[in-house]
Design an enzyme around this catalytic site. Structure first.
Site, PDB file in Angstrom:
ATOM      1  N   SER A   1       0.840  -1.202   0.011  1.00 48.03           N
ATOM      2  CA  SER A   1       0.087  -0.244  -0.073  1.00 48.03           C
ATOM      3  C   SER A   1       0.883   1.285  -0.022  1.00 48.03           C
ATOM      4  CB  SER A   1      -0.795   0.018   1.171  1.00 48.03           C
ATOM      5  OG  SER A   1      -1.410   1.130   1.470  1.00 48.03           O
TER       6      SER A   1
ATOM      7  N   TYR B   1      -2.754  -0.945  10.683  1.00 48.78           N
ATOM      8  CA  TYR B   1      -2.560  -1.258   9.159  1.00 48.78           C
ATOM      9  C   TYR B   1      -1.487  -0.738   8.557  1.00 48.78           C
ATOM     10  CZ  TYR B   1      -4.061  -1.005   4.195  1.00 48.78           C
ATOM     11  OH  TYR B   1      -4.045  -1.432   2.661  1.00 48.78           O
TER      12      TYR B   1
HETATM   13  C1  BGC Z   1      -6.318   1.770   1.913  1.00 50.03           C
HETATM   14  C2  BGC Z   1      -7.270   2.158   1.427  1.00 50.03           C
HETATM   15  C3  BGC Z   1      -6.906   3.783   1.306  1.00 50.03           C
HETATM   16  C4  BGC Z   1      -5.568   3.808   0.291  1.00 50.03           C
HETATM   17  C5  BGC Z   1      -5.210   5.032   0.426  1.00 50.03           C
HETATM   18  C6  BGC Z   1      -5.272   1.504   1.037  1.00 50.03           C
HETATM   19  O1  BGC Z   1      -4.000   0.616   1.340  1.00 50.03           O
HETATM   20  O2  BGC Z   1      -6.500  -0.263   2.069  1.00 50.03           O
HETATM   21  O3  BGC Z   1      -8.412   2.462   2.270  1.00 50.03           O
HETATM   22  O4  BGC Z   1      -7.805   4.402   0.671  1.00 50.03           O
HETATM   23  O5  BGC Z   1      -4.774   2.873   0.878  1.00 50.03           O
HETATM   24  O6  BGC Z   1      -5.050   5.732   1.594  1.00 50.03           O
END
Ligand code: BGC
Length: 283
Positions: free
Chosen positions: A168, A181
């Site tokens: 991410s 996260y």
């Molecule tokens: C998350 C999303 C988020 C995106 C950008 C992703 O890794 O799961 O919820 O919109 O990152 O912030």
């Protein structure tokens, strides 16, 4: 360390895009919905046979498999919780029995359990780390074992195997309210890079794709009203949300021999979200 010898220059594929992964066997975790579904479909369209892993929603996983079969590739849904060692082992055993081997692992399964830091429960922390980070470790370990056992088959791919970690933008962008996260994705970054360093001599390629805001159920709150969408665009220099199939196309390329010299990278597919968009107008 015993390092196998290989031909110095691999033969590059000369084939139309729909055959880029012809004859390869892929396993995509969390492939029943969202980005995982799009990646599974894109790999199938590029000619790969695909194991469609899911943990809940057997019917939607079966639909994904049906769509892949329509491209002329094989597809098989397998249920497994990627954070459970026994289930991961069983899944790889069944996948290898069905397809003969696995050439491509896409470590996609992931989730969010958001909370203000002081309210975050240990269960929320453990769940997110368990699926997003430990799950990627468990699946990658099984894949590396299989890739090393089999070695390079030059008529299939220049590499003995490919691992794509779906990370991410939050492997580098801190994210208040989502500490579990962001910690899991930061962990994925150095797991991926350390693993890439370790297994490169065996011709095992390991890379990450780092999506920004992509239109999937995980972040629906950020795009499903005009107000939310306008707020979201402030974070995206390219001024639009991404679509799941854009991650699918990146995955096909990164898993293919066209990317044979690409190793240990985080490929950001994010419309510029990592470009400090707050500085667009000031600073
Ligand atoms: C998350 C999303 C988020 C995106 C950008 C992703 O890794 O799961 O919820 O919109 O990152 O912030």
């Amino acid at each position: 360390m015993q390092v196998p010898s290989h031909p110095p220059r691999p033969v590059m594929p000369q084939c139309p895009p729909q055959h880029m992964l012809k004859g390869q066997k892929a396993l995509v975790t969390g492939a029943g919905s969202g980005i995982g579904r799009a990646i599974a479909l894109a790999l199938g369209q590029a000619g790969a046979d695909v194991i469609v892993n899911y943990v809940s929603g057997a019917e939607t996983a079966e639909q994904v498999a049906t769509e892949i079969r329509a491209y002329g590739a094989q597809a098989m849904p397998i249920r497994a919780d990627v954070s459970d060692e026994d289930q991961v082992r069983t899944m790889f055993g069944n996948a290898i029995e069905a397809f003969g081997t696995i050439d491509i692992l896409v470590n996609n399964a992931g989730l969010q359990q958001d909370a203000a830091f002081e309210d975050m429960s240990l269960a929320q922390w453990n769940k997110v780390i368990g699926v997003n980070l430990t799950g990627q470790f468990l699946c990658a370990r099984e894949a590396v074992r299989e890739f090393k056992r089999r070695g390079v088959k030059p008529d299939v791919s220049c590499a003995a195997g490919k691992i794509l970690c779906i990370s991410s933008v939050h492997e580098v962008i801190p994210w208040a309210g989502h500490v579990n996260y962001a910690a899991s994705k930061g962990g994925v970054m150095l797991m991926m890079k350390s693993l890439a360093q370790e297994v490169a001599p065996y011709r095992i390629r390991v890379n990450s794709i780092c999506p920004g805001a992509i239109r999937t159920p995980i972040n629906m709150e950020a795009w499903d009203t005009p107000e939310a969408y306008q707020e979201l665009l402030k974070l995206i220099p390219y001024k639009r949300i991404g679509e799941p199939d854009e991650i699918g196309r990146a995955a096909v390329w990164l898993a293919s021999d066209y990317a044979d010299y690409v190793h240990g990278i985080s490929l950001f597919v994010d419309g510029g979200m990592t470009l400090y968009p707050g500085f667009e107008t000031g600073g």
